[in-house]
Design a protein around this motif. Structure first.
Motif, short mmCIF file in Angstrom:
data_model
loop_
_atom_site.label_atom_id
_atom_site.label_comp_id
_atom_site.label_asym_id
_atom_site.label_seq_id
_atom_site.Cartn_x
_atom_site.Cartn_y
_atom_site.Cartn_z
N UNK A 1 0.84 -1.20 0.00
CA UNK A 1 0.00 0.00 0.00
C UNK A 1 0.88 1.26 0.00
N UNK A 2 1.94 1.23 0.81
CA UNK A 2 2.86 2.39 0.82
C UNK A 2 3.43 2.63 -0.57
N UNK A 3 3.75 1.55 -1.27
CA UNK A 3 4.30 1.70 -2.62
C UNK A 3 3.26 2.32 -3.54
N UNK A 4 2.05 1.78 -3.50
CA UNK A 4 1.01 2.26 -4.41
C UNK A 4 0.65 3.72 -4.15
N UNK A 5 0.71 4.13 -2.89
CA UNK A 5 0.46 5.54 -2.60
C UNK A 5 1.50 6.43 -3.27
N UNK A 6 2.73 5.92 -3.31
CA UNK A 6 3.79 6.70 -3.96
C UNK A 6 3.68 6.64 -5.48
N UNK A 7 3.18 5.51 -5.98
CA UNK A 7 2.95 5.44 -7.43
C UNK A 7 1.91 6.48 -7.82
N UNK A 8 0.93 6.64 -6.99
CA UNK A 8 -0.14 7.61 -7.25
C UNK A 8 0.43 9.03 -7.32
N UNK A 9 1.24 9.37 -6.33
CA UNK A 9 1.89 10.69 -6.30
C UNK A 9 2.75 10.90 -7.53
N UNK A 10 3.50 9.85 -7.85
CA UNK A 10 4.41 9.88 -8.99
C UNK A 10 3.65 10.15 -10.27
N UNK A 11 2.49 9.53 -10.39
CA UNK A 11 1.73 9.73 -11.61
C UNK A 11 1.07 11.11 -11.63
N UNK A 12 0.47 11.47 -10.51
CA UNK A 12 -0.25 12.74 -10.47
C UNK A 12 0.66 13.94 -10.61
N UNK A 13 1.84 13.84 -10.03
CA UNK A 13 2.73 15.00 -10.05
C UNK A 13 3.73 14.98 -11.19
N UNK A 14 3.56 13.95 -12.05
CA UNK A 14 4.42 13.91 -13.22
C UNK A 14 5.91 13.96 -12.91
N UNK A 15 6.30 13.28 -11.85
CA UNK A 15 7.72 13.28 -11.45
C UNK A 15 8.49 12.28 -12.32
N UNK A 16 9.82 12.31 -12.21
CA UNK A 16 10.56 11.31 -12.99
C UNK A 16 10.82 10.05 -12.16
N UNK A 17 11.23 9.02 -12.87
CA UNK A 17 11.33 7.70 -12.25
C UNK A 17 12.28 7.70 -11.05
N UNK A 18 13.34 8.45 -11.20
CA UNK A 18 14.32 8.50 -10.12
C UNK A 18 13.71 9.07 -8.84
N UNK A 19 12.86 10.06 -9.03
CA UNK A 19 12.16 10.64 -7.87
C UNK A 19 11.36 9.54 -7.17
N UNK A 20 10.65 8.76 -7.98
CA UNK A 20 9.81 7.70 -7.41
C UNK A 20 10.67 6.68 -6.65
N UNK A 21 11.75 6.26 -7.30
CA UNK A 21 12.58 5.23 -6.67
C UNK A 21 13.18 5.74 -5.35
N UNK A 22 13.59 7.00 -5.35
CA UNK A 22 14.12 7.59 -4.11
C UNK A 22 13.05 7.59 -3.02
N UNK A 23 11.83 7.96 -3.42
CA UNK A 23 10.72 7.98 -2.46
C UNK A 23 10.52 6.61 -1.81
#
Ligand code: SF4
Lengths: 594, 236
Positions: free
Chosen positions: A183-205
């Motif tokens: 669930x923690x991962x999916x919440x961050x996937x959601x942020x990643x998608x909504x905020x149009x961040x780059x992959x590295x940002x997501x992985x760091x998160x």
């Protein structure tokens, strides 16, 4: 935003023509939980995760872990999980021929339309199936080749506690219990998608979460001989652990398969982890600590689950059910209120002795299907070395009792190729079998004796990461074969049936289990040469594997040899919750038994 | 086994269909799904006695994998008193839309079990004429059908009857009703109709008339009752 693409439902009928067991691919079971928005647009608001079990439907649907994650994710209003299994060979051919990408079962969404693809990996011989599924989804198999922000690809499960062999293919790994972290991962996937961040940002998160290993963040340095010189950064990834199993209810309305699966019954995990400490056993370490479900609420949930599913068989799962203190109470309570229901009960990991044999007979309610014992070794000396606390006398007493009360089928599990094993240890396997036959001659009448069946399964010991034996060498195939031949020649064929694992296949398994990141090259090229479903004897391509190791310039021996206790191991980057010191101490204690 | 008068139980015959995706499920799958649904609906099936108790439910003969069926039947023996409507309602709420009960009837008199009683099965084929120039085609096709199927050597002993109906509103569609034997009658010297063999042959045979099989369904099942064919529902 990319549009979500789905298989046209008319097409499914055409694809399924002349396909073996089409029921595997049709979805529409009772208990499916994926969101099914009426319009395609609604999908856009959801984070879609593909839960992939890289084996056929019948195997994957028998896995409780998949059902647990499926339920947890789909309970969440913003997330939807759909299932994907390996298509059988005939359906793969059809899909490839018709140029149709692999799709999920529920809404028939093509794999590349998902936000996150998560593989659950139960054993090493599924590695090639993982690549095959990615490829059938039109998704680049290597992480570096996946330039798009989606789909993200990850893996979890017991066969990735050493993530290195698959590291080039995955964006990240999930080590440990998945319930919370998913669930923690999916919440961050959601942020990643909504905020149009780059992959590295997501992985760091996500790297801040327990249990997340991101191969791209680490560098491995090697000595010329292939051993690891250093890993940077050195900080370990801590396994994700749920502290209290009771906070997660059991899955009471699982998906009920329409077709017959391997384990087609109501499955309940009563306990996670095992503290017996057998030194060869990986599960015993990686699922620590031991966590039990409280019996009162467990009973209530089981009864509710049986009602909801209509199953007439319940299976209590754990690594060692006899260690669940309230087992008697649990059985009483489950069998009582549903007596009209003809419930059968199974407990796959129950350790039999003369004390609980009666209990076991009760469970079996008259069906004398067979008694299973896992002495693992023939001699007490060897059992001490591996720390398998089974006394021969105790086991024989139990078997004698069983013969007297009418059982005539026994199954025994042994391992060969264990560390410090000698000819005498092997000889004692045959002696033990003889003793059982003698006991049968004493206790069984002529007719019954004629029906006696002793099934012996001989597995080759494969040293696995995170066990006290992680350093020992894999016995060489020549030795293993002669040990096996000895057993074959020296047990009476009359009552005994023996099956065994192929010694050369086991060597490949060992190289995959203890491999470093370069083994990924071999997995990739073996897959390209047609390797898949490697666990199926008919499909395992030994020569392909051997050749591809050679072509990659990797000696299989590098991974099957004896490791030195002070060398850096590929999986050292993971903190599995048990220290290397502890494992070393246990390794020493094994040697003290010599 | 004789049932005692005072034992409270209900014997029900029901008809259900399996369509869409469920046509891909085997007979065994279907029976397992049905038994579980009955348990979920909290309708108590009676079990046989003995070491390996079996639920007292019996199904009509299997429908081939991949063929939709509007006429699956089963007889079930339940504990207690229950009326047809409640039975159907309760059970349907536990089933998927691809497989629902269409009719249920309480069995009051002794009836032969469905597996043995089934005598004739009716398959409905929807055939499409592909060629644009189809003048006289149906006529030729019909003669061919008579010659090769009802009197020809391959299937004449297993086909009980054939009927052709022209679909309303379309001259390109032919509806073929095929009645095949599912039971051997000594006096008729017949054979069991083997659907898969027939289908393979028929699909190929149709090519010379430029006809495709658009759809096929098992439409009904018949039992023999006093020398006439009746549906299993009509005899209870
Ligand atoms: S072999 Fe079984 S009993 Fe031994 S540690 Fe592993 S799970 Fe526990």
């Amino acid at each position: 935003m990319d549009k979500i693409k789905r298989l046209d439902s008319d097409l499914l009928g055409r694809l399924l023509k002349d396909i073996e067991k089409p029921g595997r691919y049709i979805n529409n079971e009772i208990g499916t939980k994926s969101k099914s928005p009426g319009t395609m647009e609604d999908f856009q608001d959801l984070i879609l995760m593909a839960l992939v079990f890289p084996d056929i439907y019948e195997v994957g649907m028998s896995n409780l872990g998949l059902q647990i994650l499926y339920e947890i994710i789909n309970k969440h209003k913003c997330f939807s999980a759909e299932r994907v299994f390996s298509p059988w060979i005939d359906f793969e051919e059809k899909l490839r021929k018709e140029k149709v990408k692999i799709f999920s079962l529920e809404n028939r969404i093509f794999l590349d339309s998902f936000d996150l693809i998560g593989f659950t990996v139960q054993h090493e011989f599924l590695y090639t199936n993982i690549l095959n599924i990615l490829d059938m989804g039109g998704i680049g198999i290597r992480a570096v080749d996946r330039r798009n922000r989606f789909p993200l690809v990850c893996a979890g499960g017991p066969a990735i506690v050493n993530p290195q062999p698959l590291s080039r293919f995955m964006d990240f790994f999930v080590i440990g219990d998945g319930e919370e972290v998913v669930i923690s991962i999916l919440q961050r996937v959601k942020k990643y998608r909504e905020n149009n961040k780059d992959k590295n940002w997501f992985l760091k998160e996500i790297s801040r979460l327990d249990g997340i290993y991101i191969p791209g963040f680490y560098r491995f340095y090697y000595y010329p001989d292939g051993r690891i010189k250093s890993i940077e950064p050195g900080e370990k990834v801590k396994k994700a652990v749920i502290k209290n199993l009771n906070e997660f209810q059991i899955v009471q309305d699982p998906i009920i398969p329409n077709i017959k699966t391997v384990h087609d019954r109501f499955a309940v995990e009563i306990m996670r982890g095992c503290s017996r400490g057998c030194r060869f056993c990986q599960a015993g370490i990686i699922y620590r600590p031991v966590r039990k479900r409280e019996v009162g609420s467990l009973v209530r949930q089981c009864i509710a689950g049986l009602k909801k599913t209509g199953y007439d068989e319940i299976s209590f799962l754990s690594l060692s059910s006899s260690d669940y203190g309230e087992i008697g109470h649990l059985l009483d309570k489950i069998t009582d209120p549903s007596k009209h229901g003809r419930l059968s009960i199974s407990m796959p990991s129950m350790r039999l002795d003369s004390l609980n044999l009666k209990l076991f007979e009760l469970i079996q309610s008259g069906r004398k299907t067979g008694l299973t014992f896992a002495p693992e070794a023939g001699s007490q000396r060897m059992r001490n070395i591996i720390n398998k606390n089974i006394e021969e006398k105790e086991m024989l007493d139990c078997i004698k009792m069983a013969f007297s009360s009418g059982w005539d089928k026994i199954k025994l599990y042994f391992m060969i190729g264990l560390p410090y094993e000698n000819d005498k240890d092997i000889h004692e396997i045959t002696l033990l079998v003889e003793k059982i036959i003698m006991a049968a001659r004493e206790r069984l009448s002529g007719k019954k004796l004629a029906r006696l069946k002793i099934n012996i399964s001989i597995n080759v010991f494969c040293p696995k990461p995170f066990t006290p034996f992680q350093w020992v060498s894999h016995d060489n195939p020549g030795n293993l074969d002669s040990k096996f031949d000895y057993i074959l020649k020296n047990v009476s064929k009359r009552y005994v049936n023996i099956n065994w694992t192929d010694s050369k296949k086991s060597r490949i398994e060992c190289a995959l289990a203890r491999g470093n990141e370069r083994v990924g090259e071999v997995i990739e090229s073996a897959w390209k040469k047609g390797a898949r479903f490697d666990n199926w004897t008919d499909f395992f391509k030994l020569s392909v594997w051997e050749e591809e190791f050679v072509k990659a310039g990797l000696d299989i021996d590098l991974f099957t040899r004896k490791f030195s206790v002070d060398e850096i191991l590929p999986w050292d980057i993971i903190d599995i919750g048990v220290s290397k010191d502890f494992l070393l101490k246990e390794y020493d204690r094994a040697r003290e038994c010599l | 086994m004789t049932e005692q008068e005072n034992v409270c139980e209900t014997r029900i015959r029901f008809k259900f269909y399996k369509k869409d995706e469920f046509k891909y499920l085997s007979h065994l799958d279907i029976s397992r799904i049905m038994i579980r649904a009955i348990r979920r609906a909290e309708l108590e099936i009676k079990y046989s006695q003995g070491y390996n108790p079996k639920p007292k439910i019996g199904f009509s003969p299997p429908t081939p994998l991949g063929v939709e069926s509007m006429a699956e039947y089963a007889d079930v023996l339940l504990e207690g008193n229950i009326d047809e409507r409640t039975f159907k309602k309760k059970l349907n709420s536990e089933l998927k839309p691809q497989m629902l009960i269409s009719e249920a009837r309480i069995i009051t008199e002794k009836t032969e079990n469905l597996m043995n009683a089934a005598a004739v099965v009716l398959y409905g084929f929807e055939l499409h004429i592909c060629s644009s120039d189809n003048k006289g085609m149906p006529g030729r096709f019909y003669t061919g059908l008579k010659k090769d199927l009802t009197t020809g050597p391959d299937f004449c002993n297993s086909i009980f009857d054939l009927k052709i109906i022209t679909a309303e509103g379309s001259s390109d569609i032919i509806l073929l009703k095929l009645f095949g034997y599912v039971k051997i009658f000594k006096e008729e010297n017949n054979e069991i109709f083997k659907f898969n063999n027939f289908y393979g042959f028929f699909e190929n045979w149709l090519k010379k008339y430029c006809i495709d099989i658009k759809n096929v369904k098992k439409e009904e099942l018949f039992v023999l009752c006093g020398g006439i064919l009746k549906t299993p529902m009509e005899v209870v």
